[in-house]
Design a protein around this motif. Structure first.
Motif, PDB file in Angstrom:
ATOM      1  N   ALA A 270       0.569  -0.971   0.194  1.00 46.42           N
ATOM      2  CA  ALA A 270       0.005  -0.093  -0.060  1.00 46.42           C
ATOM      3  C   ALA A 270       0.679   1.499   0.465  1.00 46.42           C
ATOM      4  N   LEU A 271       1.597   0.991   0.575  1.00 40.89           N
ATOM      5  CA  LEU A 271       2.896   2.460   0.512  1.00 40.89           C
ATOM      6  C   LEU A 271       3.354   2.567  -0.555  1.00 40.89           C
ATOM      7  N   ASP A 272       3.906   1.624  -1.053  1.00 45.24           N
ATOM      8  CA  ASP A 272       4.386   1.616  -2.509  1.00 45.24           C
ATOM      9  C   ASP A 272       3.611   2.117  -3.864  1.00 45.24           C
ATOM     10  N   ASP A 273       2.266   2.252  -3.728  1.00 49.92           N
ATOM     11  CA  ASP A 273       1.461   2.370  -4.339  1.00 49.92           C
ATOM     12  C   ASP A 273       0.325   4.398  -4.486  1.00 49.92           C
ATOM     13  N   GLY A 274       1.675   4.609  -2.482  1.00 45.26           N
ATOM     14  CA  GLY A 274       1.182   6.365  -2.791  1.00 45.26           C
ATOM     15  C   GLY A 274       0.263   6.102  -1.552  1.00 45.26           C
ATOM     16  N   CYS A 275      -0.396   5.210  -0.928  1.00 41.09           N
ATOM     17  CA  CYS A 275      -1.199   5.200   0.470  1.00 41.09           C
ATOM     18  C   CYS A 275      -0.329   5.710   1.226  1.00 41.09           C
ATOM     19  N   ASP A 276      -1.094   6.965   2.535  1.00 37.05           N
ATOM     20  CA  ASP A 276      -0.268   7.562   3.646  1.00 37.05           C
ATOM     21  C   ASP A 276      -0.384   6.733   4.791  1.00 37.05           C
ATOM     22  N   ILE A 277       0.233   5.993   5.383  1.00 30.97           N
ATOM     23  CA  ILE A 277       0.004   4.519   6.433  1.00 30.97           C
ATOM     24  C   ILE A 277       1.140   4.745   7.326  1.00 30.97           C
ATOM     25  N   THR A 278       0.988   4.769   8.483  1.00 28.79           N
ATOM     26  CA  THR A 278       2.183   4.853   9.670  1.00 28.79           C
ATOM     27  C   THR A 278       1.203   4.126  10.440  1.00 28.79           C
ATOM     28  N   LEU A 279       1.329   3.439  11.670  1.00 36.43           N
ATOM     29  CA  LEU A 279       1.098   2.804  13.090  1.00 36.43           C
ATOM     30  C   LEU A 279       2.018   3.502  14.276  1.00 36.43           C
ATOM     31  N   ASP A 280       1.490   2.216  15.720  1.00 38.13           N
ATOM     32  CA  ASP A 280       2.038   2.348  16.431  1.00 38.13           C
ATOM     33  C   ASP A 280       2.356   1.209  17.340  1.00 38.13           C
ATOM     34  N   THR A 281       3.604   1.210  18.279  1.00 39.59           N
ATOM     35  CA  THR A 281       3.164  -0.146  18.447  1.00 39.59           C
ATOM     36  C   THR A 281       3.664   0.088  20.609  1.00 39.59           C
ATOM     37  N   TYR A 282       3.034  -1.146  21.060  1.00 38.35           N
ATOM     38  CA  TYR A 282       4.184  -0.893  22.342  1.00 38.35           C
ATOM     39  C   TYR A 282       4.592  -2.304  22.167  1.00 38.35           C
ATOM     40  N   PRO A 283       6.151  -1.978  23.595  1.00 42.08           N
ATOM     41  CA  PRO A 283       7.044  -3.441  23.211  1.00 42.08           C
ATOM     42  C   PRO A 283       6.529  -3.958  24.350  1.00 42.08           C
ATOM     43  N   GLU A 395       6.486 -12.470  21.016  1.00 39.92           N
ATOM     44  CA  GLU A 395       8.075 -11.669  20.519  1.00 39.92           C
ATOM     45  C   GLU A 395       8.350 -11.044  19.069  1.00 39.92           C
ATOM     46  N   GLU A 396       8.774 -12.314  18.377  1.00 39.38           N
ATOM     47  CA  GLU A 396       9.172 -11.974  16.943  1.00 39.38           C
ATOM     48  C   GLU A 396       8.535 -11.501  16.141  1.00 39.38           C
ATOM     49  N   ASN A 397       6.810 -11.064  16.507  1.00 37.70           N
ATOM     50  CA  ASN A 397       6.141 -10.231  16.134  1.00 37.70           C
ATOM     51  C   ASN A 397       6.117  -8.971  16.379  1.00 37.70           C
ATOM     52  N   VAL A 398       6.608  -8.471  17.707  1.00 36.28           N
ATOM     53  CA  VAL A 398       6.813  -7.433  18.038  1.00 36.28           C
ATOM     54  C   VAL A 398       7.859  -6.686  17.517  1.00 36.28           C
ATOM     55  N   GLN A 399       9.061  -8.331  17.798  1.00 32.51           N
ATOM     56  CA  GLN A 399      10.221  -6.428  17.259  1.00 32.51           C
ATOM     57  C   GLN A 399      10.415  -6.081  15.616  1.00 32.51           C
ATOM     58  N   ALA A 400       9.375  -7.299  14.424  1.00 31.26           N
ATOM     59  CA  ALA A 400       9.189  -7.526  13.259  1.00 31.26           C
ATOM     60  C   ALA A 400       8.704  -5.859  13.127  1.00 31.26           C
ATOM     61  N   ILE A 401       7.142  -5.805  14.363  1.00 31.38           N
ATOM     62  CA  ILE A 401       6.660  -4.573  13.812  1.00 31.38           C
ATOM     63  C   ILE A 401       7.806  -3.259  13.901  1.00 31.38           C
ATOM     64  N   MET A 402       8.148  -3.211  14.837  1.00 36.13           N
ATOM     65  CA  MET A 402       9.035  -2.351  15.991  1.00 36.13           C
ATOM     66  C   MET A 402      10.253  -1.421  14.321  1.00 36.13           C
ATOM     67  N   ARG A 403      10.230  -2.190  13.812  1.00 32.12           N
ATOM     68  CA  ARG A 403      11.300  -2.299  12.629  1.00 32.12           C
ATOM     69  C   ARG A 403      10.874  -1.890  11.928  1.00 32.12           C
ATOM     70  N   HIS A 404       9.274  -1.703  11.707  1.00 36.45           N
ATOM     71  CA  HIS A 404       8.919  -0.725   9.964  1.00 36.45           C
ATOM     72  C   HIS A 404       9.647   1.171   9.824  1.00 36.45           C
ATOM     73  N   ARG A 405       9.092   0.751   8.289  1.00 30.30           N
ATOM     74  CA  ARG A 405      10.188   2.122   8.407  1.00 30.30           C
ATOM     75  C   ARG A 405       9.023   3.735   8.764  1.00 30.30           C
ATOM     76  N   THR A 406       7.153   3.132   8.823  1.00 32.85           N
ATOM     77  CA  THR A 406       6.473   3.902   9.780  1.00 32.85           C
ATOM     78  C   THR A 406       6.004   3.343  10.753  1.00 32.85           C
TER      79      THR A 406
END
Length: 531
Positions: A270-283, A395-406
């Motif tokens: 979606a981001l590569d298609d031009g969508c404006d998307i961000t996210l948040d998580t807690y650790p 834990e693996e999901n938490v770490q993967a998502i916090m690395r994301h560019r948004t």
């Protein structure tokens, strides 16, 4: 200069490498970022060995009442938070009328308490923001809560909105943004917001986007069907043209173990298609909510009294039990409940205090009754006003998502109850301690950017989130070697270590590790609002 922070390692919020500077503060603003030893001030803080960063921005906060009721707000100040985003999960206290406010005070007591003697002197979004401007510990932005708006127009019924009701909702949302809200939130596993169709959300989000806001949904499932639920929110953003910020974007429950890459692939497309998307998580791995959120949506239709009546009926209780334990209710993210994973962590009645800190399964065994029966009895006794932890993360999901560019940071922290989730006190130092210093998942400068500059960009704050001359002096000084979350599940209300100074609008809120009681925060309003 009023204050000079001398010879600090500056993590400026951009993600660029740390550099050593003096930083001068005058009249609540950063007056200068200069060579070490070059600035003089009426007060000088020796920052040798400390990192100076923009104040952290909590993109998902539930301090809507506690920020006003307990002005010291040590939970957030002590971890370096200088801005919070309120009005989350589609349920908050503006805009309201008297009837809706009374209902929300009951429904959200497990999140925010219902403080005795509290002055509810607002009804509109603008009036709530004015109340914040009267003096609070940190800055606060607000999202118009879609579930609350639906209460005001459609009520608590599970049905599509009529054309007249849609127009009324659009007007309420446009007014809220004009009065200063930054966007709109939804809680699509909470009643009555969950009754909205995709088409309804698209129409409402068009209004949000046209008024300069963004959409922050708690989507329909974080368990079974999580990817489909995320996909629906991306579709709403595409069709409406409204920027999207995915709240607490986790992949929880056993059905989603190891599936974070699937989510990130969906978002990257979606981001590569031009969508404006961000996210948040807690650790952290466990989540938290109010205990009645696990009920199926049909069981809560009609509001508090209707829900309590169903919980008092033997046949209806059995129908609810079968759905929760065997098929998985929509309120419990479509996954059959494991009562060992549901821990009661906050009650309002003394007679139920012995349940706090124990799983529903363990308390039911001690009481000699089935877990579902204990669950129903507690909800009735508390009139739904209790909260719980859900031990369902990976834990693996938490770490993967916090690395994301948004990615940005959000505590999703509840401040009330006997044993609230420690994320309310520990989210931001935990990022720096566990995921930067100990595990190296993120670099220090990169992590600070996630928690500051990137979040400010989503909020369209053009003078916050960076250490830059002319910007508001929302700043935090921390020791990169000792900063740590000390809050635990057993002792959740613990001040973070290694954060000796926090400034809000140039005023010291934490000074040499001690809270000052300063109330230098205020509302941060939509740049396109009337004010």
């Amino acid at each position: 200069m009023d204050i000079v922070v001398r010879s600090a390692l500056v993590a400026d919020g951009t993600g660029d490498p740390l550099t050593r500077h003096d930083v001068g503060i005058t009249d609540g603003r950063i007056a200068s970022v200069a060579e070490p030893g070059s600035l003089a001030g009426r007060r000088t803080i020796d920052a040798e060995g400390l990192v100076l960063a923009p104040g952290f921005i909590d993109m998902h906060s539930h301090s809507d009442l506690q920020l006003l009721a307990n002005p010291d707000h040590l939970a957030k100040l002590s971890q370096g938070v200088t801005t919070e985003v309120l009005g989350q999960d589609g349920l908050s206290y503006a805009p309201v009328n008297d009837e809706v406010l009374a209902a929300l005070r009951q429904q959200l007591a497990g999140w925010n308490d219902d403080p005795a003697g509290f002055d509810w002197n607002w009804r509109s979004v603008g009036e709530y923001l004015d109340r914040l401007d009267a003096g609070v510990a940190v800055n606060a932005a607000y999202l118009v809560p879609q579930g609350t708006v639906r209460m005001l127009t459609v009520g608590w019924e599970d049905r599509p909105a009529t054309e007249a009701e849609m127009n009324a909702m659009k007007e309420l949302i446009a007014t809220g943004l004009a009065e200063g809200a930054m966007g709109m939130s939804s809680g699509l596993t909470y009643t009555p917001g969950m009754y909205a169709t995709t088409e309804e959300l698209v129409e409402l989000c068009r209004v949000v986007g046209e008024n300069g806001g963004f959409y922050s949904p708690h989507h329909r499932s974080y368990g079974k069907g999580a990817l489909e639920a995320f996909g629906e929110m991306v579709d709403v953003s595409r069709r409406s043209g409204c920027p999207l910020h995915l709240a607490h974007a986790t992949m929880n429950f056993s059905v989603n173990k190891g599936k974070a890459p699937d989510l990130l692939e969906l978002l990257d497309r979606a981001l590569d298609d031009g969508c404006d998307i961000t996210l948040d998580t807690y650790p952290y791995l466990p989540g938290a909510t109010y205990l009645s959120a696990l009920l199926p949506s049909w069981a809560t239709e009609g509001g508090l009294d209707a829900t309590l009546a169903r919980l008092s009926d033997v046949d209806t209780r059995e129908r609810i039990r079968a759905e929760i334990e065997e098929t998985g209710s929509d309120g419990a993210h479509g996954v059959p409940i494991d009562w060992e994973a549901i821990e009661i962590n906050g009650v309002r009645r003394d007679e139920n205090a012995h349940l706090v800190g124990h799983s529903v399964a363990a308390s039911a065994e001690r009481a000699g009754k089935p877990a579902a029966e204990l669950y129903f009895d507690v909800l009735l006794s508390e009139k739904l006003g209790t909260s719980c932890l859900m031990h369902v993360g990976h834990e693996e999901n938490v770490q993967a998502i916090m690395r994301h560019r948004t990615h940005t940071g959000g505590s999703d922290g509840l401040l009330v109850g006997a044993r609230p989730h420690p994320r309310a006190w520990g989210t931001f130092p935990r990022y720096l301690a566990r995921y930067v210093r100990e595990l190296g998942v993120l670099g220090l400068a990169e992590c600070v950017a996630h928690l500051t500059g990137r979040a400010a960009q989503r909020l369209r704050l053009t003078d916050r989130g960076l250490v830059r001359a002319g910007y508001a002096a929302d700043l935090v000084l921390f020791d990169p070697e000792t900063v740590a979350d000390t809050a635990t599940f057993d002792e959740p209300r613990q001040q973070a270590a290694g954060i000796p100074y926090v400034f809000v609008n140039g005023v010291a809120a934490i000074d040499d590790g001690q809270p000052t009681g300063a109330l230098a925060g205020h509302s941060l309003r939509n740049p396109g609002s009337a004010r």
